[in-house]
Design a protein around this motif. Sequence first.
Motif, PDB file in Angstrom:
ATOM      1  N   ASN A 103      25.591 -43.828 -17.122  1.00 44.00           N
ATOM      2  CA  ASN A 103      26.807 -43.111 -17.208  1.00 44.00           C
ATOM      3  C   ASN A 103      27.352 -43.776 -18.333  1.00 44.00           C
ATOM      4  OD1 ASN A 103      26.416 -40.428 -15.868  1.00 44.00           O
ATOM      5  ND2 ASN A 103      26.849 -41.862 -14.005  1.00 44.00           N
ATOM      6  N   TYR A 104      26.858 -44.625 -19.064  1.00 43.24           N
ATOM      7  CA  TYR A 104      27.862 -45.485 -19.987  1.00 43.24           C
ATOM      8  C   TYR A 104      27.775 -44.857 -21.438  1.00 43.24           C
ATOM      9  CZ  TYR A 104      29.689 -49.419 -22.707  1.00 43.24           C
ATOM     10  OH  TYR A 104      30.181 -50.249 -23.640  1.00 43.24           O
ATOM     11  N   ARG A 105      28.675 -44.277 -22.184  1.00 44.70           N
ATOM     12  CA  ARG A 105      28.819 -43.694 -23.416  1.00 44.70           C
ATOM     13  C   ARG A 105      29.240 -44.771 -24.300  1.00 44.70           C
ATOM     14  NH1 ARG A 105      29.561 -38.275 -24.942  1.00 44.70           N
ATOM     15  NH2 ARG A 105      30.205 -37.904 -22.734  1.00 44.70           N
ATOM     16  N   GLY A 106      29.964 -45.866 -23.968  1.00 51.00           N
ATOM     17  CA  GLY A 106      30.400 -46.492 -25.144  1.00 51.00           C
ATOM     18  C   GLY A 106      31.855 -45.971 -25.436  1.00 51.00           C
ATOM     19  N   ASN A 107      32.211 -46.173 -26.654  1.00 51.04           N
ATOM     20  CA  ASN A 107      33.352 -45.370 -27.367  1.00 51.04           C
ATOM     21  C   ASN A 107      33.251 -43.890 -27.253  1.00 51.04           C
ATOM     22  OD1 ASN A 107      35.380 -44.382 -29.153  1.00 51.04           O
ATOM     23  ND2 ASN A 107      35.208 -46.451 -30.471  1.00 51.04           N
ATOM     24  N   ILE A 108      33.955 -43.365 -26.646  1.00 47.97           N
ATOM     25  CA  ILE A 108      33.732 -41.642 -26.411  1.00 47.97           C
ATOM     26  C   ILE A 108      33.813 -41.082 -27.816  1.00 47.97           C
ATOM     27  CG2 ILE A 108      34.729 -39.644 -25.366  1.00 47.97           C
ATOM     28  CD1 ILE A 108      35.218 -41.432 -22.884  1.00 47.97           C
ATOM     29  N   LYS A 109      34.648 -41.690 -28.780  1.00 49.18           N
ATOM     30  CA  LYS A 109      35.278 -40.807 -29.981  1.00 49.18           C
ATOM     31  C   LYS A 109      34.058 -40.928 -30.904  1.00 49.18           C
ATOM     32  CE  LYS A 109      39.904 -42.059 -29.608  1.00 49.18           C
ATOM     33  NZ  LYS A 109      41.349 -42.606 -30.275  1.00 49.18           N
ATOM     34  N   THR A 110      33.137 -42.196 -30.894  1.00 47.26           N
ATOM     35  CA  THR A 110      32.147 -42.269 -31.802  1.00 47.26           C
ATOM     36  C   THR A 110      30.597 -42.194 -31.241  1.00 47.26           C
ATOM     37  OG1 THR A 110      32.171 -44.690 -31.298  1.00 47.26           O
ATOM     38  CG2 THR A 110      33.607 -43.801 -33.315  1.00 47.26           C
ATOM     39  N   ASN A 111      30.589 -42.120 -29.794  1.00 52.86           N
ATOM     40  CA  ASN A 111      29.259 -41.877 -29.215  1.00 52.86           C
ATOM     41  C   ASN A 111      29.069 -40.434 -28.719  1.00 52.86           C
ATOM     42  OD1 ASN A 111      28.933 -44.588 -30.095  1.00 52.86           O
ATOM     43  ND2 ASN A 111      28.725 -45.119 -28.115  1.00 52.86           N
ATOM     44  N   PRO A 112      28.698 -39.472 -29.241  1.00 53.79           N
ATOM     45  CA  PRO A 112      28.724 -38.058 -28.791  1.00 53.79           C
ATOM     46  C   PRO A 112      27.822 -37.870 -27.489  1.00 53.79           C
ATOM     47  CG  PRO A 112      27.157 -38.050 -30.794  1.00 53.79           C
ATOM     48  CD  PRO A 112      27.885 -39.615 -30.512  1.00 53.79           C
ATOM     49  N   ASN A 113      26.847 -38.619 -27.234  1.00 50.71           N
ATOM     50  CA  ASN A 113      25.921 -38.261 -26.068  1.00 50.71           C
ATOM     51  C   ASN A 113      25.933 -39.492 -25.104  1.00 50.71           C
ATOM     52  OD1 ASN A 113      25.481 -36.024 -27.263  1.00 50.71           O
ATOM     53  ND2 ASN A 113      23.700 -36.585 -28.362  1.00 50.71           N
ATOM     54  N   LEU A 114      25.944 -39.060 -23.678  1.00 49.21           N
ATOM     55  CA  LEU A 114      25.520 -40.328 -22.989  1.00 49.21           C
ATOM     56  C   LEU A 114      24.174 -40.806 -23.361  1.00 49.21           C
ATOM     57  CD1 LEU A 114      26.670 -38.513 -19.627  1.00 49.21           C
ATOM     58  CD2 LEU A 114      27.598 -40.782 -20.649  1.00 49.21           C
TER      59      LEU A 114
END
Length: 147
Positions: A103-114
Motif C-alpha cells: 500500500n505504499y504509493r510514495g508521493n500521492i501527488k506524483t504517483n497516480p497508482n499504488l
Amino acid sequence: MNITEHLEACKALIEQLPSQPKVQLFSGTLTAENIKDLSLDGQRCYVLLGCGGGPIPPKKERMGLECDAVFGAFVVAKSDPDTKGVSRQAMTTANEILIAFDNYRGNIKTNPNLPELQLIEELFSGMKGNTNFSAWQVVWTQRIKLS
C-alpha cells in the motif's frame, strides 16, 4: 517526483522496517559472484534496491509523462548454521518489504497508482557457490510521474 526521488523514498521506507536492514541503491543483476564482497555481519540483512525503468504507457492511458517502472529489492543475509543454505532473516525481511509496498504509493501527488506486487522468490541459497549467503528478491511495478 521522478524515478530517483521515488527510489530514495523506497530506500527510506525499507530502512524503517523492524529488521532494520542496511540498504544501498544497486544496478544490475544479482549473482553469487557480485555479492561476495558485501560485509555481512550476521546481525541484519543487506538490501540492494534498484529500478530498471519501464515502458511509457500510451498517451491516452496516462496523465502527463509517466513510466510503469520496475523496482526490485534484493535481500541478502548469511545462511543459518542449522540449515542447508536457508536464511530465515532474509525470508523475513523480504516478507516485510512485500507487506510495506503493498500500500505504499510514495508521493500521492506524483504517483497516480499504488504499486503492483509482482513476485517474491529466493534467488539462490547459501549452498550455491559456497558463499554461505541466501538471497531473496521482491519485485514490483509502479506508475511514476516523470514530470
